[in-house]
Design a protein around this motif. Sequence first.
Motif, mmCIF file in Angstrom:
data_model
loop_
_atom_site.group_PDB
_atom_site.id
_atom_site.type_symbol
_atom_site.label_atom_id
_atom_site.label_comp_id
_atom_site.label_asym_id
_atom_site.label_seq_id
_atom_site.Cartn_x
_atom_site.Cartn_y
_atom_site.Cartn_z
ATOM 1 N N THR A 1 26.999 48.232 40.037
ATOM 2 C CA THR A 1 28.122 48.383 41.017
ATOM 3 C C THR A 1 28.720 47.042 41.372
ATOM 4 O OG1 THR A 1 26.438 50.010 42.051
ATOM 5 C CG2 THR A 1 28.187 49.260 43.367
ATOM 6 N N PHE A 2 29.953 47.054 41.502
ATOM 7 C CA PHE A 2 30.771 45.707 41.858
ATOM 8 C C PHE A 2 31.497 46.165 43.145
ATOM 9 C CE2 PHE A 2 29.720 45.409 37.252
ATOM 10 C CZ PHE A 2 29.223 44.041 37.277
ATOM 11 N N ILE A 3 31.655 45.153 44.218
ATOM 12 C CA ILE A 3 32.374 45.573 45.271
ATOM 13 C C ILE A 3 32.686 43.867 45.677
ATOM 14 C CG2 ILE A 3 32.381 45.977 47.571
ATOM 15 C CD1 ILE A 3 29.820 47.583 47.299
ATOM 16 N N ALA A 4 34.079 43.936 45.375
ATOM 17 C CA ALA A 4 35.008 42.509 45.615
ATOM 18 C C ALA A 4 35.175 42.336 47.183
ATOM 19 C CB ALA A 4 36.050 42.507 44.931
ATOM 20 N N SER A 5 35.127 41.396 47.554
ATOM 21 C CA SER A 5 35.683 40.985 49.019
ATOM 22 C C SER A 5 37.277 41.336 49.141
ATOM 23 C CB SER A 5 35.812 39.341 49.338
ATOM 24 O OG SER A 5 36.631 39.150 50.243
ATOM 25 N N GLN A 6 37.680 42.194 49.976
ATOM 26 C CA GLN A 6 39.188 42.531 50.198
ATOM 27 C C GLN A 6 39.981 41.279 50.100
ATOM 28 O OE1 GLN A 6 39.960 45.187 53.236
ATOM 29 N NE2 GLN A 6 42.164 45.359 52.791
ATOM 30 N N ARG A 7 39.618 40.228 50.522
ATOM 31 C CA ARG A 7 40.482 38.944 50.818
ATOM 32 C C ARG A 7 40.522 38.462 49.265
ATOM 33 N NH1 ARG A 7 39.119 33.669 51.648
ATOM 34 N NH2 ARG A 7 37.095 34.229 51.934
ATOM 35 N N GLN A 8 39.535 38.305 48.603
ATOM 36 C CA GLN A 8 39.485 37.731 47.251
ATOM 37 C C GLN A 8 40.436 38.546 46.315
ATOM 38 O OE1 GLN A 8 38.362 34.901 46.561
ATOM 39 N NE2 GLN A 8 37.330 34.569 48.548
ATOM 40 N N ALA A 9 40.168 40.018 46.423
ATOM 41 C CA ALA A 9 40.847 40.900 45.497
ATOM 42 C C ALA A 9 42.270 40.872 45.767
ATOM 43 C CB ALA A 9 40.094 42.130 45.566
ATOM 44 N N ASN A 10 42.816 40.962 47.088
ATOM 45 C CA ASN A 10 43.831 40.811 47.485
ATOM 46 C C ASN A 10 44.809 39.608 46.825
ATOM 47 O OD1 ASN A 10 44.304 43.261 48.842
ATOM 48 N ND2 ASN A 10 43.964 42.350 50.860
ATOM 49 N N ALA A 11 43.915 38.530 47.104
ATOM 50 C CA ALA A 11 44.653 37.135 46.477
ATOM 51 C C ALA A 11 44.951 37.324 44.759
ATOM 52 C CB ALA A 11 43.706 35.924 46.737
ATOM 53 N N PHE A 12 43.881 37.879 44.103
ATOM 54 C CA PHE A 12 44.100 38.110 42.721
ATOM 55 C C PHE A 12 45.099 38.948 42.389
ATOM 56 C CE2 PHE A 12 43.209 40.771 39.210
ATOM 57 C CZ PHE A 12 42.878 39.948 38.028
ATOM 58 N N PHE A 13 45.384 40.040 43.076
ATOM 59 C CA PHE A 13 46.359 41.021 42.775
ATOM 60 C C PHE A 13 47.800 40.517 43.186
ATOM 61 C CE2 PHE A 13 42.798 43.790 42.137
ATOM 62 C CZ PHE A 13 43.198 44.479 40.925
ATOM 63 N N ARG A 14 47.696 39.834 44.297
ATOM 64 C CA ARG A 14 48.759 39.068 44.545
ATOM 65 C C ARG A 14 49.293 38.158 43.471
ATOM 66 N NH1 ARG A 14 47.151 38.812 49.849
ATOM 67 N NH2 ARG A 14 46.401 36.890 49.465
ATOM 68 N N CYS A 15 48.465 37.358 42.779
ATOM 69 C CA CYS A 15 48.731 36.329 42.051
ATOM 70 C C CYS A 15 49.035 37.138 40.703
ATOM 71 C CB CYS A 15 47.391 35.705 41.509
ATOM 72 S SG CYS A 15 47.392 34.361 40.365
#
Length: 169
Positions: free
Chosen positions: A144-158
């Motif tokens: 099970t993998f759950i990413a921080s919304q803040r970190q994941a948002n930054a990745f997908f923005r990038c």
Amino acid sequence: MITPLIFLTVSAFSLPLLENSTYSQTDTQCTLTVKEQRLQDNIVLTMSTNRNNHYDIKVYHLNNLQAPSRGELTQHAMDNIESHQKFNYVVDHNLFKRVDDKTVIYTTTIANDVNNISPQQFAEAFKAHSYRTKLHIKGLNPLTFIASQRQANAFFRCAEQQITTLAKR
């Protein structure tokens, strides 16, 4: 007696929560790293993309799954609603690094197919399910993998910026 208790309570809530994921960016690559929910540092998922929108999805672990070999990974939504599609991917199991005589790190990588569809599909499904996923890799217990919304948002923005930059050239 009450003063130390109040201080301890206030201090505990003022500290940022420990995050289960990290995001990094260079001039040429965006990377999101997510620790497995139960095993933390023993199993890690990384998703990266470069300027050519080439995604790379890897799971780092300590289990020799007959490396080097091919296998299968199944990606599920966390909520297990039947309307959510599960995805199957071909993966490559390889030796990543021998740390010492007892510790060896292996990778399970979603195999590249025509036009890098599978790794990109994995990332899109991860995003669509609120940056959470369950993985089944033959030979390992479910992960099970759950990413921080803040970190994941930054990745997908990038990742989106990488596409925009490429399109302007």
